[in-house]
Design a protein around this motif. Structure first.
Motif, PDB file in Angstrom:
ATOM      1  N   GLN A 206       0.811  -1.219   0.000  1.00 16.99           N
ATOM      2  CA  GLN A 206       0.000   0.000   0.000  1.00 16.99           C
ATOM      3  C   GLN A 206       0.845   1.270   0.000  1.00 16.99           C
ATOM      4  O   GLN A 206       0.306   2.369  -0.116  1.00 16.99           O
ATOM      5  CB  GLN A 206      -0.935  -0.005   1.215  1.00 16.99           C
ATOM      6  CG  GLN A 206      -1.966  -1.125   1.182  1.00 16.99           C
ATOM      7  CD  GLN A 206      -2.834  -1.152   2.435  1.00 16.99           C
ATOM      8  OE1 GLN A 206      -2.706  -0.306   3.319  1.00 16.99           O
ATOM      9  NE2 GLN A 206      -3.731  -2.134   2.510  1.00 16.99           N
ATOM     10  N   MET A 207       2.172   1.107   0.154  1.00 19.55           N
ATOM     11  CA  MET A 207       3.107   2.239   0.151  1.00 19.55           C
ATOM     12  C   MET A 207       2.718   3.276   1.208  1.00 19.55           C
ATOM     13  O   MET A 207       2.528   4.464   0.930  1.00 19.55           O
ATOM     14  CB  MET A 207       3.154   2.889  -1.233  1.00 19.55           C
ATOM     15  CG  MET A 207       3.639   1.969  -2.336  1.00 19.55           C
ATOM     16  SD  MET A 207       5.398   1.582  -2.170  1.00 19.55           S
ATOM     17  CE  MET A 207       6.129   3.155  -2.603  1.00 19.55           C
ATOM     18  N   LEU A 254      -0.181   6.818   6.404  1.00 21.66           N
ATOM     19  CA  LEU A 254       0.013   7.965   5.527  1.00 21.66           C
ATOM     20  C   LEU A 254       0.702   7.518   4.244  1.00 21.66           C
ATOM     21  O   LEU A 254       1.518   6.590   4.255  1.00 21.66           O
ATOM     22  CB  LEU A 254       0.871   9.028   6.218  1.00 21.66           C
ATOM     23  CG  LEU A 254       0.303   9.657   7.492  1.00 21.66           C
ATOM     24  CD1 LEU A 254       1.364  10.533   8.148  1.00 21.66           C
ATOM     25  CD2 LEU A 254      -0.948  10.467   7.194  1.00 21.66           C
ATOM     26  N   GLU A 255       0.398   8.181   3.154  1.00 23.23           N
ATOM     27  CA  GLU A 255       1.057   7.870   1.888  1.00 23.23           C
ATOM     28  C   GLU A 255       2.542   8.208   1.990  1.00 23.23           C
ATOM     29  O   GLU A 255       2.922   9.244   2.549  1.00 23.23           O
ATOM     30  CB  GLU A 255       0.409   8.678   0.765  1.00 23.23           C
ATOM     31  CG  GLU A 255       0.952   8.350  -0.615  1.00 23.23           C
ATOM     32  CD  GLU A 255       0.289   9.174  -1.701  1.00 23.23           C
ATOM     33  OE1 GLU A 255       0.769   9.125  -2.853  1.00 23.23           O
ATOM     34  OE2 GLU A 255      -0.703   9.873  -1.396  1.00 23.23           O
ATOM     35  N   SER A 256       3.377   7.321   1.473  1.00 22.37           N
ATOM     36  CA  SER A 256       4.826   7.518   1.554  1.00 22.37           C
ATOM     37  C   SER A 256       5.257   8.639   0.616  1.00 22.37           C
ATOM     38  O   SER A 256       5.383   8.450  -0.598  1.00 22.37           O
ATOM     39  CB  SER A 256       5.556   6.220   1.193  1.00 22.37           C
ATOM     40  OG  SER A 256       5.225   5.200   2.098  1.00 22.37           O
ATOM     41  N   LYS A 257       5.484   9.803   1.190  1.00 26.33           N
ATOM     42  CA  LYS A 257       5.899  10.978   0.420  1.00 26.33           C
ATOM     43  C   LYS A 257       6.210  12.105   1.398  1.00 26.33           C
ATOM     44  O   LYS A 257       6.066  11.953   2.614  1.00 26.33           O
ATOM     45  CB  LYS A 257       4.798  11.420  -0.541  1.00 26.33           C
ATOM     46  CG  LYS A 257       3.521  11.889   0.155  1.00 26.33           C
ATOM     47  CD  LYS A 257       2.488  12.384  -0.857  1.00 26.33           C
ATOM     48  CE  LYS A 257       1.245  12.928  -0.148  1.00 26.33           C
ATOM     49  NZ  LYS A 257       0.245  13.440  -1.114  1.00 26.33           N
ATOM     50  N   SER A 258       6.627  13.236   0.873  1.00 24.49           N
ATOM     51  CA  SER A 258       6.867  14.413   1.699  1.00 24.49           C
ATOM     52  C   SER A 258       5.530  15.075   2.038  1.00 24.49           C
ATOM     53  O   SER A 258       4.685  15.266   1.160  1.00 24.49           O
ATOM     54  CB  SER A 258       7.768  15.404   0.960  1.00 24.49           C
ATOM     55  OG  SER A 258       8.005  16.550   1.749  1.00 24.49           O
ATOM     56  N   THR A 292       8.054   4.297   3.669  1.00 20.43           N
ATOM     57  CA  THR A 292       7.262   3.071   3.602  1.00 20.43           C
ATOM     58  C   THR A 292       7.643   2.106   4.722  1.00 20.43           C
ATOM     59  O   THR A 292       8.823   1.829   4.942  1.00 20.43           O
ATOM     60  CB  THR A 292       7.461   2.381   2.236  1.00 20.43           C
ATOM     61  OG1 THR A 292       7.078   3.278   1.200  1.00 20.43           O
ATOM     62  CG2 THR A 292       6.608   1.115   2.135  1.00 20.43           C
ATOM     63  N   CYS A 293       6.621   1.647   5.438  1.00 16.46           N
ATOM     64  CA  CYS A 293       6.757   0.636   6.499  1.00 16.46           C
ATOM     65  C   CYS A 293       7.577   1.111   7.701  1.00 16.46           C
ATOM     66  O   CYS A 293       8.082   0.295   8.470  1.00 16.46           O
ATOM     67  CB  CYS A 293       7.345  -0.664   5.952  1.00 16.46           C
ATOM     68  SG  CYS A 293       6.247  -1.507   4.781  1.00 16.46           S
TER      69      CYS A 293
END
Length: 301
Positions: A206-207, A254-258, A292-293
């Motif tokens: 799900q990243m 949360l989505e993996s990003k800044s 991620t994770c």
């Protein structure tokens, strides 16, 4: 009926034990502050800087920073206006400046002198925390900056709660002790504690990752995760939380990003009103990267 009675008694005993532990650590720190205050009165020193307390391995944990914050408040209450306790945010800035100048976090006689010059402090207070079984011991010491000599110290101990154990294991940074002992442990990124695995077992596909915010200030803090769009600083709110001093809260999956954040410190007795800055003491903005994770923690100091 008997089973319900046993459960009720167990709950009451658990509550009493937690309350006792909380009362014990605050009372111990209060008594320590009074004793240190007497030593400062006798020394004639008028300006004090309290550093983060460190674990026995010379690393700064969430517990060490939190206890130092509580002790700072107790010391201020015990000062009787005979000495000033420096703002810990200003002390942290001074320490970062010294690290930048020297290229090292080492505390020797020269850097202690430099800390005094930058912060305008006569005395530094530092402490070492030891966790053994169910007991936490804190060795709080004071050092005369001009003479680089110890004024005195206090040894306190209290029962460790589960929350304290967690804070003890969450490191903020590694530094060298004012006592002169060094550590070769790895330093974490500025503002962030140690990484942990995220809660979601499907995080890889799900990243997603988790991000937490720890309030190590003496203010009531509000944190907003936001997405900016358009002109004039317009943004949409992803999530929001309110943190009391010493409190930690996490945002999960949360989505993996800044992700951008806005942190504000409320003025005493004020309610949060995002339309005006009159309700808060300060505001800071920035961004964090959700991996991620991983569960990461941002330390608000």
């Amino acid at each position: 009926m008997m089973k319900r009675t046993i459960i009720a008694v167990a709950i009451i005993l658990t509550f009493c034990n937690v309350t006792k532990a909380q009362t014990t650590y605050t009372k111990e720190l209060e008594n320590a502050a009074k004793e240190i205050s007497q030593k400062l009165f006798s020394s004639g020193k008028t300006s004090v800087a309290v550093l983060d307390f460190e674990n026995s391995n010379k690393q700064i944990s969430e517990l060490g920073s939190w206890l130092a914050n509580v002790f700072t408040t107790q010391l201020e209450n015990s000062s009787n206006n005979q000495f000033a306790v420096k703002n810990r945010t200003d002390i942290e800035k001074a320490i970062q400046q010294i690290k930048s100048e020297s290229g090292s976090g080492a505390f020797d006689s020269k850097t202690i002198q430099r800390l005094g010059e930058i912060s305008g402090s006569d005395v530094i207070v530092y402490g070492e925390i030891t966790l053994m079984d169910n007991e936490i011991t804190v060795n709080i010491r004071t050092k005369n900056i001009s003479l680089n000599s110890t004024i005195g110290g206090v040894l306190i101990s209290f029962t460790a709660t589960d929350g304290m154990r967690t804070k003890y294991d969450n490191y903020i940074e590694t530094k060298t002790s004012p006592s002169g002992n060094t550590s070769n442990s790895k330093t974490t990124a500025s503002g962030e504690g140690s990484d942990r695995p995220s809660k979601n077992i499907n995080c890889k596909t799900q990243m997603t990752g988790d991000y937490c915010f720890q309030n190590n200030t003496r203010f009531n803090i509000t944190v907003r995760l936001v997405i900016y769009g358009g002109r004039g600083g317009v943004y949409s709110v992803l999530n929001e939380c309110s943190l009391q001093p010493g409190q930690k809260q996490c945002f999960y999956n949360l989505e993996s990003k800044s992700i951008d954040y806005i942190i504000v410190a409320l003025k005493a007795g004020h309610q949060m009103n995002w339309s005006t800055s009159a309700d808060y003491d300060y505001e800071t903005k920035g961004s964090v990267y959700v991996e991620t994770c991983k569960e990461k923690t941002f330390i608000i100091k």
